[in-house]
Each structure stands twice: as C-alpha cells, then as structure tokens.
Design an enzyme around this catalytic site. Structure first.
Site, PDB file in Angstrom:
ATOM      1  N   ASP A  26      44.368  45.730  51.508  1.00  0.00           N
ATOM      2  CA  ASP A  26      43.205  44.930  51.621  1.00  0.00           C
ATOM      3  C   ASP A  26      42.381  44.892  50.427  1.00  0.00           C
ATOM      4  O   ASP A  26      41.516  45.765  50.095  1.00  0.00           O
ATOM      5  CB  ASP A  26      42.213  45.617  52.908  1.00  0.00           C
ATOM      6  CG  ASP A  26      41.052  44.899  53.065  1.00  0.00           C
ATOM      7  OD1 ASP A  26      40.813  43.929  52.236  1.00  0.00           O
ATOM      8  OD2 ASP A  26      40.221  45.285  54.135  1.00  0.00           O
ATOM      9  N   SER A  27      43.179  44.159  49.378  1.00  0.00           N
ATOM     10  CA  SER A  27      42.775  44.081  47.881  1.00  0.00           C
ATOM     11  C   SER A  27      41.792  43.042  47.615  1.00  0.00           C
ATOM     12  O   SER A  27      41.787  42.157  48.398  1.00  0.00           O
ATOM     13  CB  SER A  27      43.936  44.441  47.203  1.00  0.00           C
ATOM     14  OG  SER A  27      44.423  43.019  47.133  1.00  0.00           O
ATOM     15  N   THR A  28      41.056  43.121  46.403  1.00  0.00           N
ATOM     16  CA  THR A  28      40.550  42.234  45.937  1.00  0.00           C
ATOM     17  C   THR A  28      41.533  41.227  45.208  1.00  0.00           C
ATOM     18  O   THR A  28      42.928  41.524  45.401  1.00  0.00           O
ATOM     19  CB  THR A  28      39.653  42.531  44.591  1.00  0.00           C
ATOM     20  OG1 THR A  28      40.154  43.901  44.103  1.00  0.00           O
ATOM     21  CG2 THR A  28      38.221  42.937  45.268  1.00  0.00           C
ATOM     22  N   ASP A  29      41.234  40.049  44.624  1.00  0.00           N
ATOM     23  CA  ASP A  29      42.154  39.072  44.005  1.00  0.00           C
ATOM     24  C   ASP A  29      43.026  40.029  42.781  1.00  0.00           C
ATOM     25  O   ASP A  29      42.620  40.972  42.457  1.00  0.00           O
ATOM     26  CB  ASP A  29      41.551  37.854  43.410  1.00  0.00           C
ATOM     27  CG  ASP A  29      40.657  37.226  44.267  1.00  0.00           C
ATOM     28  OD1 ASP A  29      41.001  37.137  45.514  1.00  0.00           O
ATOM     29  OD2 ASP A  29      39.912  36.639  44.216  1.00  0.00           O
ATOM     30  N   PRO A  68      41.453  46.177  38.489  1.00  0.00           N
ATOM     31  CA  PRO A  68      42.216  47.184  39.305  1.00  0.00           C
ATOM     32  C   PRO A  68      43.218  46.633  40.327  1.00  0.00           C
ATOM     33  O   PRO A  68      43.939  47.540  40.748  1.00  0.00           O
ATOM     34  CB  PRO A  68      41.038  48.039  39.703  1.00  0.00           C
ATOM     35  CG  PRO A  68      39.955  47.085  39.754  1.00  0.00           C
ATOM     36  CD  PRO A  68      39.962  46.252  38.828  1.00  0.00           C
ATOM     37  N   GLN A  97      33.809  47.808  38.778  1.00  0.00           N
ATOM     38  CA  GLN A  97      33.262  46.265  38.991  1.00  0.00           C
ATOM     39  C   GLN A  97      32.083  45.991  39.062  1.00  0.00           C
ATOM     40  O   GLN A  97      31.221  46.870  39.405  1.00  0.00           O
ATOM     41  CB  GLN A  97      34.345  45.795  40.250  1.00  0.00           C
ATOM     42  CG  GLN A  97      34.381  46.829  41.373  1.00  0.00           C
ATOM     43  CD  GLN A  97      35.459  46.638  42.307  1.00  0.00           C
ATOM     44  OE1 GLN A  97      36.523  46.026  42.067  1.00  0.00           O
ATOM     45  NE2 GLN A  97      35.487  47.616  43.138  1.00  0.00           N
ATOM     46  N   ASP A 118      40.268  53.511  48.725  1.00  0.00           N
ATOM     47  CA  ASP A 118      39.851  52.467  47.922  1.00  0.00           C
ATOM     48  C   ASP A 118      39.308  53.111  46.604  1.00  0.00           C
ATOM     49  O   ASP A 118      38.814  54.176  46.500  1.00  0.00           O
ATOM     50  CB  ASP A 118      38.271  51.894  48.521  1.00  0.00           C
ATOM     51  CG  ASP A 118      37.853  50.613  47.975  1.00  0.00           C
ATOM     52  OD1 ASP A 118      37.954  49.690  48.463  1.00  0.00           O
ATOM     53  OD2 ASP A 118      37.525  50.600  46.590  1.00  0.00           O
ATOM     54  N   ASP A 122      42.699  55.550  42.915  1.00  0.00           N
ATOM     55  CA  ASP A 122      43.496  54.471  42.951  1.00  0.00           C
ATOM     56  C   ASP A 122      44.683  54.149  43.764  1.00  0.00           C
ATOM     57  O   ASP A 122      45.472  55.247  44.073  1.00  0.00           O
ATOM     58  CB  ASP A 122      44.012  54.487  41.516  1.00  0.00           C
ATOM     59  CG  ASP A 122      44.644  53.107  41.091  1.00  0.00           C
ATOM     60  OD1 ASP A 122      44.936  52.124  41.935  1.00  0.00           O
ATOM     61  OD2 ASP A 122      44.718  52.705  39.909  1.00  0.00           O
ATOM     62  N   ASP A 137      34.925  48.146  52.451  1.00  0.00           N
ATOM     63  CA  ASP A 137      33.807  47.646  53.319  1.00  0.00           C
ATOM     64  C   ASP A 137      34.112  48.363  54.745  1.00  0.00           C
ATOM     65  O   ASP A 137      33.299  48.258  55.401  1.00  0.00           O
ATOM     66  CB  ASP A 137      33.776  46.100  53.462  1.00  0.00           C
ATOM     67  CG  ASP A 137      35.042  45.513  53.626  1.00  0.00           C
ATOM     68  OD1 ASP A 137      35.512  45.804  54.898  1.00  0.00           O
ATOM     69  OD2 ASP A 137      35.626  44.778  53.110  1.00  0.00           O
TER      70      ASP A 137
HETATM   71  N1  SAM Z   1      38.609  40.889  51.876  1.00  0.00           N
HETATM   72  C1  SAM Z   1      38.433  40.899  50.426  1.00  0.00           C
HETATM   73  C2  SAM Z   1      39.039  39.870  49.844  1.00  0.00           C
HETATM   74  O1  SAM Z   1      40.120  39.240  50.446  1.00  0.00           O
HETATM   75  O2  SAM Z   1      38.526  39.410  49.121  1.00  0.00           O
HETATM   76  C3  SAM Z   1      39.010  41.896  50.029  1.00  0.00           C
HETATM   77  C4  SAM Z   1      37.483  43.160  50.177  1.00  0.00           C
HETATM   78  S1  SAM Z   1      37.713  44.739  49.848  1.00  0.00           S
HETATM   79  C5  SAM Z   1      35.996  45.169  49.637  1.00  0.00           C
HETATM   80  C6  SAM Z   1      38.682  45.035  48.355  1.00  0.00           C
HETATM   81  C7  SAM Z   1      38.738  46.257  47.740  1.00  0.00           C
HETATM   82  O3  SAM Z   1      39.859  46.683  46.929  1.00  0.00           O
HETATM   83  C8  SAM Z   1      37.336  46.780  46.899  1.00  0.00           C
HETATM   84  O4  SAM Z   1      36.754  47.680  47.524  1.00  0.00           O
HETATM   85  C9  SAM Z   1      38.286  47.281  45.484  1.00  0.00           C
HETATM   86  O5  SAM Z   1      37.304  48.471  45.178  1.00  0.00           O
HETATM   87  C10 SAM Z   1      39.632  47.658  45.971  1.00  0.00           C
HETATM   88  N2  SAM Z   1      40.421  47.789  45.283  1.00  0.00           N
HETATM   89  C11 SAM Z   1      40.926  47.043  44.039  1.00  0.00           C
HETATM   90  N3  SAM Z   1      41.800  47.584  43.330  1.00  0.00           N
HETATM   91  C12 SAM Z   1      42.281  48.865  43.723  1.00  0.00           C
HETATM   92  C13 SAM Z   1      43.182  49.726  43.649  1.00  0.00           C
HETATM   93  N4  SAM Z   1      43.960  49.657  42.515  1.00  0.00           N
HETATM   94  N5  SAM Z   1      42.962  50.788  44.666  1.00  0.00           N
HETATM   95  C14 SAM Z   1      42.363  51.015  45.536  1.00  0.00           C
HETATM   96  N6  SAM Z   1      41.219  49.985  45.860  1.00  0.00           N
HETATM   97  C15 SAM Z   1      41.420  49.002  45.056  1.00  0.00           C
END
Ligand code: SAM
Length: 282
Positions: A159-162, A166, A34, A109, A140, A89
């Site tokens: 606690d994922s991204t949108d 991924p 990303q 993560d 993953d 984070d």
């Molecule tokens: N608080 C945030 C929000 O709601 O927008 C989420 C923050 S956190 C930094 C999201 C994390 O999810 C990222 O660091 C990203 O690398 C991770 N992520 C995304 N897809 C993933 C997957 N398939 N497996 C593990 N981690 C994942």
C-alpha cells in the site's frame, strides 16, 4: 475561482488535474522522508497529501482500502499472517483485521509521521490500531522484506505511494523476489498498481518485474477512486503458486460491514478491459 481556496493535483504525464475546494489547511510539515499536508475540504472531509499527491480522503478512501485487502484475503485459502508495506494511514490495516482468520497483521511504513497524523485527522481509519493482532513498525519496507525469514507471511499488501522517492524500490524485481522468498506456499502479494488509463507502461514494467521474480498468476483488479489520477485505480495480485478461485461463498457470507466490497464487486473487479487484455493477456 480563487486558486488559494482549492487543492489541485496536477498529473504531468496526462496533462490533467483534479481539484478539491478546501475550507482550511489543517497541517503542513516536512518529515524526514516526505512533504505532508492535511486539508479540511468542503465535501470530501479531511484530505492527506504526500509530496503533492492525494493519498486519502475521509469520503472516498473506502474504495481503495477495501479493494486492497478483501479480494486477496478471500483468495488466499486461510490467511493468518499479513504484512502491509506502507499503508501508514492505517485504513488497510483496519480492513485486514476484519478477517477472523488473521492472527497477526504487521504494518511497515517508513514514515511514522503519516500514522501520527492519521491518528489525529483520520481517527476512524486508526480504530483497530490497538487490536492485539496489530503491530506497527516504522522502517523501510524494502529492508523489512529483505531481512525476513522464508515462510514468514501469507499475504503482503504493498500500500505504497507512487513509484518515486522511498517507494520506487517497492516496484522492483529485487523487492518482489524478496517477497517471493518470505511468502508461505499459498502466499500472495497485492500491489497498488496505479491507473490503467494513465500508467499502462508502468503497469507493464511492474508485471514484468513480478513475473521475473518468480511470482505468477497475476490478476489486476479495477475499481473507482475519484481522488486519484483518472479516477480509476487498480490493484494487482501475484501468487507464489497456482492461484485458486476466490472463496466466493465466504465472501458472500462475510461477517463484517463494508461500504464498497461484496461478492459481486469482487467478481466484477476481475473483468479485464479489452485494451488491458490486448496489452498483457493475449
Ligand atoms: N493510498 C495511497 C495511494 O495509492 O496513493 C497510498 C497511501 S499510504 C499513506 C502510502 C505510504 O507508503 C506512505 O505512508 C509512505 O510513507 C509509505 N512508503 C513509501 N515508501 C515506503 C517504503 N520504502 N517502505 C515503507 N513504507 C513506504
């Protein structure tokens, strides 16, 4: 207004945007997974952006990190083993480790660069990373859960991204079924579930996928998060078996500091707005 002095996240579906005045860009890179940016802002401290979306600011991350962890940890009768999928984070990890019952907290993560940048620009969120109970994996989360043995975890915090890129698979029925299979008898998941104002249909699809996987007793909690689209965010708890009332007395006597969470906030966050009840609960 000089646009180059502002970071703006445009939310396409709702035709709205949120901006923060920046002092300077501190970092930018394309990781394997990303696009990562860090800014110093005028009034929100440091700001992490992933793929153009706000993730974390120094000033307001406590709402999200506390509400992603403490309500579930005070609902499970005795949480010992916790996994955080995503959460790079490390703010959720820090909150989870405030609970003495926790013997092991694994953060999984996909992108190690998020954690390495958090260590530099959000050191306060990473202050528990060296706790002997903490274990940081960089793979993953979908694969991690798929490969896990039955009865290997009490709480999975997603606690994922949108749900794009991924993180898309982290909102799927197949993923929730894998979670179901590796949870202990009283186990539960918590999924960050976006904005009920902007993403109601996505929440509906997520709730359907959770229910189809065998998870039950869904509870959506609401809390403010001014940096995220609409300024109003949610987390959804789903359980493997009947959900008991949360441990109100333990929450009232919590032996650690929080900024937002307390027993009254926990109760209040469980109140369901009329439009939400109409959509999912009636
Ligand atoms: N608080 C945030 C929000 O709601 O927008 C989420 C923050 S956190 C930094 C999201 C994390 O999810 C990222 O660091 C990203 O690398 C991770 N992520 C995304 N897809 C993933 C997957 N398939 N497996 C593990 N981690 C994942």
């Amino acid at each position: 207004m000089n646009p180059s002095e502002w970071f703006t996240e445009i939310v396409p579906g709702s035709q709205s945007a949120f901006s923060l005045k920046i002092k300077q860009k501190l970092h930018e890179e394309q990781s394997e997974f990303q696009h990562l940016e860090i800014y110093e802002t005028e009034t929100f401290g440091n700001l992490m952006i992933i793929d153009g979306c706000t993730m974390v600011s120094t000033r307001d991350n406590f709402f999200y990190h506390e509400m992603m962890s403490h309500p579930a940890l005070y609902t499970h009768p005795n949480p010992k083993r916790v996994w955080i999928i995503g959460g790079g984070d490390c703010g959720t990890l820090r909150e989870v480790l405030k609970h003495d019952s926790v013997e092991q907290a694994v953060q999984i993560d996909i992108d190690e660069r998020v954690t390495r940048l958090a260590e530099i620009y959000f050191p306060e969120l990473c202050e528990s990373n060296n706790d002997p109970r903490a274990d940081l994996k960089f793979i993953d989360g979908i694969k991690w859960v798929k490969d896990a043995a039955p009865n290997s975890v009490d709480i999975i915090i997603i606690d994922s991204t949108d749900p794009v890129g991924p993180a898309l698979g982290l909102f799927s029925e197949a993923f929730y079924r894998d979670c179901f299979n590796c949870l202990s008898e009283d186990g539960m998941i918590v999924q960050q579930s976006e904005s009920a104002l902007f993403n109601l249909s996505l929440i509906g699809e997520m709730r359907d996928a959770m229910s189809a996987s065998g998870l039950t007793h869904l509870q959506t909690l609401f809390f403010p998060q001014c940096l995220y689209p609409s300024g109003w965010w949610s987390a959804t708890i789903a359980s493997k078996s009947a959900l008991k009332a949360f441990r109100e007395q333990d929450s009232a006597n919590k032996p650690f500091e929080t900024v937002y969470y307390n027993v009254d906030i926990h109760k209040a966050s469980l109140a369901q707005p009329e439009f939400f009840k109409k959509a999912f609960l009636k």
